[in-house]
Design a protein around this motif. Structure first.
Motif, PDB file in Angstrom:
ATOM      1  N   SER A  39     -21.166   9.294 -69.276  1.00 27.13           N
ATOM      2  CA  SER A  39     -19.719   9.503 -69.245  1.00 27.13           C
ATOM      3  C   SER A  39     -19.412  10.987 -69.181  1.00 27.13           C
ATOM      4  CB  SER A  39     -19.074   8.887 -70.492  1.00 27.13           C
ATOM      5  OG  SER A  39     -17.694   9.138 -70.487  1.00 27.13           O
ATOM      6  N   PRO A  40     -18.882  11.496 -68.078  1.00 21.49           N
ATOM      7  CA  PRO A  40     -18.697  10.780 -66.822  1.00 21.49           C
ATOM      8  C   PRO A  40     -20.042  10.508 -66.169  1.00 21.49           C
ATOM      9  CG  PRO A  40     -18.202  13.098 -66.519  1.00 21.49           C
ATOM     10  CD  PRO A  40     -18.465  12.914 -67.974  1.00 21.49           C
ATOM     11  N   ARG A  41     -20.117   9.404 -65.477  1.00 26.34           N
ATOM     12  CA  ARG A  41     -21.383   8.990 -64.891  1.00 26.34           C
ATOM     13  C   ARG A  41     -21.828   9.988 -63.840  1.00 26.34           C
ATOM     14  NH1 ARG A  41     -24.140   4.316 -65.013  1.00 26.34           N
ATOM     15  NH2 ARG A  41     -22.437   3.315 -66.116  1.00 26.34           N
ATOM     16  N   ARG A  42     -23.013  10.436 -64.001  1.00 26.39           N
ATOM     17  CA  ARG A  42     -23.523  11.448 -63.080  1.00 26.39           C
ATOM     18  C   ARG A  42     -25.044  11.333 -63.072  1.00 26.39           C
ATOM     19  NH1 ARG A  42     -21.109  15.444 -59.543  1.00 26.39           N
ATOM     20  NH2 ARG A  42     -22.997  16.271 -58.629  1.00 26.39           N
ATOM     21  N   PHE A  43     -25.631  11.500 -61.926  1.00 25.82           N
ATOM     22  CA  PHE A  43     -27.092  11.451 -61.844  1.00 25.82           C
ATOM     23  C   PHE A  43     -27.608  12.653 -61.086  1.00 25.82           C
ATOM     24  CE2 PHE A  43     -31.103  10.361 -59.804  1.00 25.82           C
ATOM     25  CZ  PHE A  43     -31.846   9.990 -60.917  1.00 25.82           C
ATOM     26  N   TYR A  44     -28.556  13.318 -61.671  1.00 30.84           N
ATOM     27  CA  TYR A  44     -29.286  14.383 -60.986  1.00 30.84           C
ATOM     28  C   TYR A  44     -30.749  13.964 -60.937  1.00 30.84           C
ATOM     29  CZ  TYR A  44     -25.267  17.363 -62.099  1.00 30.84           C
ATOM     30  OH  TYR A  44     -24.013  17.897 -62.207  1.00 30.84           O
ATOM     31  N   GLY A  45     -31.466  14.510 -60.022  1.00 28.88           N
ATOM     32  CA  GLY A  45     -32.887  14.200 -60.011  1.00 28.88           C
ATOM     33  C   GLY A  45     -33.538  14.626 -58.722  1.00 28.88           C
ATOM     34  N   GLY A  46     -34.819  14.396 -58.661  1.00 28.76           N
ATOM     35  CA  GLY A  46     -35.548  14.734 -57.463  1.00 28.76           C
ATOM     36  C   GLY A  46     -37.015  14.967 -57.777  1.00 28.76           C
ATOM     37  N   PRO A  47     -37.782  15.202 -56.761  1.00 27.57           N
ATOM     38  CA  PRO A  47     -39.222  15.404 -56.973  1.00 27.57           C
ATOM     39  C   PRO A  47     -39.537  16.846 -57.389  1.00 27.57           C
ATOM     40  CG  PRO A  47     -38.709  15.448 -54.634  1.00 27.57           C
ATOM     41  CD  PRO A  47     -37.425  15.179 -55.342  1.00 27.57           C
ATOM     42  N   GLU A  48     -40.562  16.969 -58.165  1.00 30.26           N
ATOM     43  CA  GLU A  48     -41.105  18.273 -58.516  1.00 30.26           C
ATOM     44  C   GLU A  48     -42.567  18.260 -58.078  1.00 30.26           C
ATOM     45  OE1 GLU A  48     -40.491  19.074 -62.714  1.00 30.26           O
ATOM     46  OE2 GLU A  48     -38.792  17.695 -62.699  1.00 30.26           O
ATOM     47  N   PHE A  49     -43.008  19.332 -57.471  1.00 33.79           N
ATOM     48  CA  PHE A  49     -44.359  19.363 -56.923  1.00 33.79           C
ATOM     49  C   PHE A  49     -45.228  20.361 -57.673  1.00 33.79           C
ATOM     50  CE2 PHE A  49     -41.482  18.096 -53.527  1.00 33.79           C
ATOM     51  CZ  PHE A  49     -42.045  16.884 -53.162  1.00 33.79           C
TER      52      PHE A  49
END
Lengths: 1072, 401
Positions: free
Chosen positions: A776-786
């Motif tokens: 709340s508030p809905r939020r998405f972060y992310g991704g690949p790490e190498f």
């Protein structure tokens, strides 16, 4: 009080003399056969420190002989005499370990052509415990007694002092076994010491004249004539035997093989007594699983010695498989605990692996003969010759390295950097840390970290550290899998980690394994010790400002162990002793921490570990305002090791960091509380597929974070007037209660990694998928790490490495101070505050020279950071619901080179490092002229380009060593006024470019003398003392410079120096 | 034992030290940064000073640009109806004075400053004109000063005020003040030295008044800021405005404070709060990094140029309070009488050295009392010499002259 001091002094003086036995579990073969009853007893003392000479009676080594033991004669036993402890060591063959016989049951024995008696056993009460060599056998036998004394003194001791001329004498080693020879004659039932030639002559006064004639005619005696010849020759003459040498080997009235006659009274009568005195055997001593040394498939081999060839796997129809996988467990010879991080390196293929946290390892080797090196910095290196036929097991017991490593302050053994693909990996043991001088003398993990190249801080007594241009919140600090958010006590003077509990720490500066994530600069992984499974032991530490205790031992012997530690400071109490007028009496500054760990081994392959940590700090320098903060962590970890050398781990835990500011002003007082709570669940799996070691895992961290709860101060005052009437006043400050609420988020991650070895090349590759979900508030972060790193080792002592990492960080420290302040708060990424990203590329050259004694390394790195948070001028960081409005995103860049020369062996060891590095930040966005420095690059607060560090230790003797620590760095950037002006009635200061000025350079020298415990095997307590001076030169190193217009009247500049003088300290550690 | 431990604790605590420090500042102000110092006071006179900033090192000091050679500074105020209020330079105030006494409060205002200066470039002199302006400023309503109290309980004498905003929401106040106090020198003289005749004569009573009763005034170098952010109501309670020690001559006789209060916007409050914090650093381990905060004045010709100052517009409320300080005066032993030695020094020489006869004074030496005329430094008997004024304010409540 005086009595207490006397007791303490007595402990200090005599603790080395108290008894302690060093026991070690070993194995014996069924080959002992009918002699197996002989091979029962305690195992031999291991003198694994370096020395000249020998602790054996003579350098001849083990020889065959007969033993009259416990009333029974054993023939053709391989034996030797430990003349340091006067014990008779026996072994089955060269391949087996040796044990001490119960001395109280040894009547006599032969060794080669020599004969020895236990005179105490044989009724000569005035004789010393131990053995006497019979050098003349007759009615008045003559004995030689040799004792070995362990000494430490520079200079050549070869020859007479050590008892023989040793062609392998090492002049670099100053410790040695000195030989003490004494002669005795048993005359008329009395054992008489013979010191000089005339002592013997004087015993036979009535025959003095003929003795002199005999000596004169035979040219016997005189200056330099060996006593071991003089006494037998004289006695032979007196007994009328013209050829004394014929007496040796002859059976005389004294020498009675089998006993029962003559001088030997009643051997059999002592059997019952001996049985009752027999010492218990080590646990599992005759357990077939560990006792057998079978070489057919190798699965149960346990290595405690090196002089043999181990065959791994069974030959299949005479033909070996192409490769074989050798797996097993590395354990400590002292307490049987697993040794994680041991480097297992194959000389033939240059392949290396490390043992995991449970001591497990697995390495794939080509068939045929290989030499495996087992290296761990606190243990003696083992070099094992093995022949691989196929898959098999090899458990290894590593002995403690005593002398050289106790004086060494170097983190990793020589050549270690050639065996791993990791760049920028530093590993330091607590023994190393304890040798590095620090303010107030207590071994300090974080201060030790600061002696490593590439690690900086904004100043002394500052919390946190900066790794390769990263901010202090970009380091993931893990303690037994738990995250520590504030790693310091007392404003940064002490670290939060009890040095008696910590086992070791690893700092990943560049190549961060894929299993770690959440911070973009480094991972500091600290592990505590496991409790001993064998016996209760502990330590007590007393320092200038703190005291600490730790205790460990078995709950269920061999299965379950505990370890606990506690630490506190008396600074609070000391401050209260100050006179009221001093201004300090109302101040408080105190901390405490407690560690608890329990380990249970269901089997050797299934281990459950629980650990807990609690730490609290409180300080106040006025009656009105108090700061408090607290760490509370608990974790549970289950490990299952598979037969193929892999492992599955599951861990879960809870972390809680809380801080509070209490203001007790009646009008404006309040309590301001913030906290972070997080729960985590992590699983990991590793498996070896041929040349590949594959790892994978899942993790999830759930956060609950309060940015602030503000509660008005409520007060109640009661007072009495002169007539005794009680008046009561209560009220609430005018502060409005407020709350920023609790933020919640979930950080899931999955990773996959592989270490692939291809001859001289090794590649370590990994990918980590991380995400961050806020409800709340809905939020998405992310991704690949190498994660990618590789090494090329064209020759044994030369390696090239390169690697690149990408990282993501979803939690941020909100601070506008240079150092981590107790009131700084953390903030999760949300819809307006984005995660910080970063990547680092690094490359290095590693060269080991001077007979593998010096490691040279040169590493360079280039690093970028994106969306690192800085603050706007005038930002309100506390209780600000619109915090994002006051923050700005910056881009960071850092680069540098680090050179290090590290000497790992010899009396002088340590390292010298120099680094040149720069770190810049630049505000991004569109604030135009209002941007920090107008949007131009500016120096990060911890940008200190030149950095020279020296950490050296010189061993004067095996107990005494001297440590020196030198730290030089460019002064850190600060913001200073560019001008002064009148405004609204007073003089004001104008600041322009942020961090454009540098405070004077930093330079500090520390020195310490370390006195380690002596090697008194019978001591029950060992004492180590460190006496040192922090900041020997007393240089006033500036922490900061600042300016004040004194409320508009006159501008003046000042410099704050935290430790502006020498700080002497003494630290006492008692191990029991 | 405790004594030694206490010493140890002192040593530990005192390892941290602060030293005077003068750095090599390197890049500094070139003296061309403009400071515009003023507050638009609707219903009062508005004063606007235009100055330059001086570098940290060297001997240069901040200058009033209106008096600087080659500079012409003009100031005007404009309201949202288009009316213009010109500023006239007043040398006694070192500021441009704008008559805003009759200016309506329901309009917005903006301040314009023009600096016309002679510059030397490329071998010749030329004129350079720079314009500075503020955004439209809404007139804030000054807080109501409810009370002024004197806290006499502690070691200091404190002046505190209660004030509130009649509007809702967060309120930001700035308190300024003028202090006036009556004082007298430590000793009331009974004699004077007649220079013409070199004789010491009794002091006439009307002469005593000339040197014994004075008034002194002062303005603070720093104003008090107040924010109701985080408080229950937009109300300042017992807000500390000023304080002074009990040995101060403010509490010798009557003390008066004229408290002036205006309201600020949040931006103005943060500007001044940061300004004061930057200018009064305390150098702790957890010191916040100083930073420049931009005001609301921009240079029309170069919007990136740094212009120091934040102009606010507000009405003004004032309130005066008196305190009879005689009850709180602490003894002050800094002033001493002495018996002169006329054998070595004549009365005229004493006079020339700045000493004055005071009164007959008895001292006891070895049990023997001796009475003689005592002298003292002239500051001890003459309040004018000590910095006072004989101009008694019209509002002064007592009848001392």
């Amino acid at each position: 009080m005086k009595r207490g001091l006397l007791l303490l002094a007595a402990i200090l003086l005599f603790s080395p003399l108290l008894a302690q036995e060093v026991l070690e579990e070993s194995t014996f073969s069924k080959a002992a056969g009918t002699n197996s009853q002989l091979f029962r007893g305690k195992v031999v003392s291991r003198y694994t420190f370096r020395y000249n000479g020998t602790y054996f009676w003579s350098p001849a080594g083990f020889e065959k002989g007969d033993v009259m033991y416990n009333g029974k004669l054993y023939r053709d036993v391989s034996l030797n005499i430990d003349a340091f402890v006067q014990e008779l060591a026996v072994r089955i063959d060269q391949a087996s370990a040796s044990i001490y016989l119960d001395r109280s049951q040894v009547a006599w024995f032969t060794k080669g052509s020599d004969r020895f008696l236990n005179l105490r056993y044989l009724g000569v009460e005035s004789a010393d415990e131990g053995f006497f060599q019979l050098i003349y056998d007759g009615p008045n036998p003559v004995f030689l007694r040799i004792d070995k004394v362990f000494l430490s003194n520079p200079g050549d001791k070869n020859g007479e002092i050590i008892g023989y001329v040793d062609p392998a004498y090492d002049p670099e080693v100053i410790t040695y076994f000195s030989e003490s020879r004494r002669y005795f004659i048993l005359k008329d039932g009395e054992l008489v010491r013979l010191k000089k030639q005339k002592d013997l002559v004087n015993l036979f006064k009535d025959r003095k004249r003929e003795i002199r004639r005999f000596l004169s005619s035979r040219e016997i005696g005189g200056r330099g004539y060996p006593l071991d010849r003089f006494y037998p020759e004289v006695m032979a003459f007196l007994d009328g035997n013209a050829r004394p040498e014929s007496w040796f080997g002859a059976r005389t009235a004294f020498w009675r093989e089998g006993g029962g006659e003559g001088f030997i009274p009643s051997v059999s009568g002592r059997v019952a007594q001996a049985d009752s005195q027999r010492k218990d055997l080590a646990a599992g001593f005759f357990n077939p699983e560990t006792a057998e040394v079978t070489y057919d498939d190798g699965t149960d081999q346990q290595v405690t010695y090196q002089n043999k060839v181990y065959e791994i796997g069974a030959p299949v129809q005479g033909r070996d498989a192409a490769r074989g996988k050798v797996s097993g467990r590395v354990t400590d010879s002292q307490d049987g605990q697993p040794i994680p991080g041991t480097v297992i390196w194959d000389e033939r293929t240059s392949t290396d692996v490390r043992s995991d946290k449970n001591g497990r390892y697995s390495i794939s080797l080509p068939a045929g003969e290989n030499i495996l090196h087992f290296s761990e910095y606190t243990k003696e290196d083992l070099h094992l010759r093995i022949i691989v036929h196929g898959d098999g097991g090899l458990d290894v017991v590593m002995p403690e390295k005593i002398t050289t490593l106790r004086s060494a302050i170097v983190s990793a053994e020589s050549m270690a950097s050639h065996r791993t693909t990791k760049i920028g990996l530093e590993k330091v043991s607590m023994k190393t840390i304890s040798k590095i001088p620090s303010a107030f003398g207590e071994g300090d993990v974080l201060k030790a970290v600061l002696t490593l190249p590439g690690v900086k801080s904004v100043g002394e007594a500052s919390s946190g550290f900066n790794v390769r241009g990263g901010a202090s919140d970009q380091n993931l600090i893990l303690f037994n899998d738990n995250t520590i958010y504030n790693p310091s006590h007392m404003f940064g003077i002490f670290s939060s980690f009890n040095p008696d509990i910590v086992d070791n720490m690893e700092l990943y500066k560049s190549s961060i394994p894929a299993e770690y994530g959440g911070r973009i600069s480094s991972v500091l992984n600290i592990r505590s010790k496991e409790g001993s499974l064998e016996k209760i032991k502990g330590s007590l530490g007393i320092g200038v400002l703190t005291s600490r205790i730790h205790l460990e031992g078995p709950i269920a012997k061999g299965k379950t162990s505990f370890i606990m530690g506690a630490r506190t400071t008396y600074s609070d109490w000391l401050l209260k002793q100050m006179p009221k007028t001093s201004g300090y009496a109302d101040g408080t500054a105190s901390f405490s921490d407690v560690n608890l760990g329990v380990t249970h081994r269901f089997t050797d392959n299934d281990i459950l570990q629980a650990s807990g940590y609690w730490a609290t700090d409180r300080f106040a320098f006025s009656n009105d305002t108090t700061f408090r903060y607290r760490n509370l962590n608990a974790s549970l970890r289950y490990t299952h090791k598979t037969e193929d050398g892999g492992a599955v781990t599951v861990s879960t835990g809870y972390d809680h960091f809380y801080n509070c500011l209490e203001d007790r002003d009646r009008l404006t007082g309040y309590d301001l509380e913030t906290y972070i709570r997080q729960a985590f669940l992590k699983t990991g799996w590793t498996h070896v597929f041929g040349d590949h070691t594959v790892g994978a895992g899942l993790s999830a961290v759930g956060y609950g974070l309060s940015g602030g709860e503000l509660t008005p101060y409520s007060y109640v005052d009661e007072s009495k007037d002169a007539e005794g009437n009680v008046s009561r006043e209560e009220g609430v400050s005018s502060v409005q209660a407020a709350s920023l609420g609790t933020e919640y988020a979930l950080e899931p991650a999955a990773y996959l990694s592989d270490t692939w070895t291809l001859g001289d090349f090794s590649i370590d590759a990994g990918v980590r998928l991380s995400g961050f979900l806020t409800p709340s508030p809905r939020r998405f972060y992310g991704g690949p790490e190498f994660r990618l790193s590789g090494k090329y080792t064209p020759v044994e002592n030369f390696t090239l490495k390169a690697g690149v990492n990408t990282m993501k960080q979803y939690i941020h420290l909100i601070s506008n101070t240079s150092s981590i302040s107790p009131m700084d708060t953390w903030k999760l990424s949300d819809s307006r505050i984005r995660p910080t990203d970063g990547w680092q590329g690094a490359a290095g050259v590693y060269w080991t020279v001077f007979d593998s004694s010096v490691d040279l390394s040169l590493e360079g790195y280039w690093k970028r950071m994106y969306r690192y948070l800085d603050y706007k001028s005038g930002a309100r960081l506390s209780m600000n619901p619109d915090l994002a409005d006051d923050l700005v995103e910056t881009t960071g860049k850092a680069y540098g080179v680090e050179f290090m020369a590290k000497k790992t062996v010899g009396r002088l060891n340590g390292w010298v490092s120099y680094s040149y590095s720069r770190t810049f930040l630049r505000e991004t966005g569109d604030r135009g002229a209002a941007a920090i420095n107008g949007g131009a690059w500016y120096n990060a607060p911890y940008d200190k380009p030149h950095d020279l560090k020296v950490a050296l230790n010189y061993a004067l003797t095996h107990r005494y060593s001297v440590s020196v620590n030198v730290d030089y760095s460019t002064g850190r950037p600060v913001t200073v006024p560019v001008g002064q002006y009148y405004y609204q009635g007073g003089l004001r200061l104008a600041y322009s470019a942020r961090n454009s000025y540098r405070i004077p350079d930093y330079f500090r020298v520390d020195a310490a003398v370390n006195i380690d415990p002596g090697h008194y095997l019978k001591a029950i307590a060992h004492t180590s003392i460190t006496i040192g001076v922090y900041n020997v030169t007393g240089r006033r190193n500036p922490y900061s410079v600042y300016f004040t217009s004194n409320h508009g009247s006159q501008v003046r500049g000042y410099m704050l120096s935290v430790f502006a003088t020498q700080i002497p300290y003494i630290n006492l550690n008692i191990l029991f | 034992m405790n004594k030694y431990l206490a010493i140890l604790a002192a040593a530990v605590s005192l390892w941290s030290c602060i030293y005077p420090f003068t750095p090599d500042f390197g890049e500094e102000s070139d003296g061309e940064t403009i400071v515009i110092d003023g507050t638009v006071l609707i219903g009062q006179r508005t004063e606007v000073a235009v100055r330059s900033m001086a570098p940290m090192s060297g001997t240069a000091t901040p200058q009033d640009l209106s008096l600087k050679k080659g500079y012409t500074v003009s100031v005007r105020l404009e309201d949202s109806s288009g009316a213009t209020y010109p500023g006239i330079y007043d040398p006694t105030a070192s500021a441009h004075v704008i008559n805003t006494v009759e200016a309506p409060t329901d309009r917005k205002y903006r301040l314009f400053v023009e600096i016309n200066r002679q510059v030397y470039r490329d071998g010749s002199f030329s004129r350079e004109i720079r314009h500075y302006e503020t955004p439209w400023l809404e007139v804030m309503t000054a807080p109501v000063i409810d009370d002024i109290t004197f806290n006499t309980d502690g070691p200091w004498l404190e002046v505190r005020t209660d004030a509130h905003s009649e509007g809702g929401g967060e309120a930001y106040f700035r308190f300024d003040y003028e202090e006036t106090w009556e004082f007298h020198p430590p000793f009331e003289p009974e004699y004077y030295f007649d220079v013409a005749t070199e004789r010491i004569r009794p002091m006439p009573e009307d002469w005593v008044n000339e040197v014994y009763n004075c008034w002194m005034s002062a303005k603070p170098r720093e104003q008090t800021l107040f924010s109701s952010r985080g408080l229950v109501a937009p109300k300042a309670e017992k807000c500390l405005v000023a304080r002074f020690g009990r040995g101060n001559n403010r509490c010798q006789e009557m003390y008066s404070i004229l408290l002036k209060s205006i309201s600020l916007t949040r931006e103005a409050y943060e500007y001044h709060e940061t300004l004061y914090r930057n200018s009064n650093q305390e150098g702790s381990l957890f010191q916040t990094t100083p930073s420049e905060i931009r005001g609301n004045i921009t240079c029309v010709e170069d919007s990136t140029a740094l212009v120091l100052g934040f102009v606010s517009a507000s009405t003004l409320t004032t309130r005066r309070a008196f305190m009879d300080g005689r009850y709180y005066m602490a003894p002050n032993s800094d002033f001493e009488l002495f018996h002169p030695d006329y054998e070595d020094t004549t009365p005229l020489q004493y006079y020339a050295m700045g000493y004055r006869p005071v009164k007959d004074w008895t001292i006891v030496t070895n049990g023997v009392p001796a009475t003689a005329l005592a002298w003292a430094d002239r500051r001890c008997i003459d309040c004018v010499v000590a910095g006072g004024s004989k101009n008694k304010p019209a509002y002064w409540p007592n009848d001392h002259e």
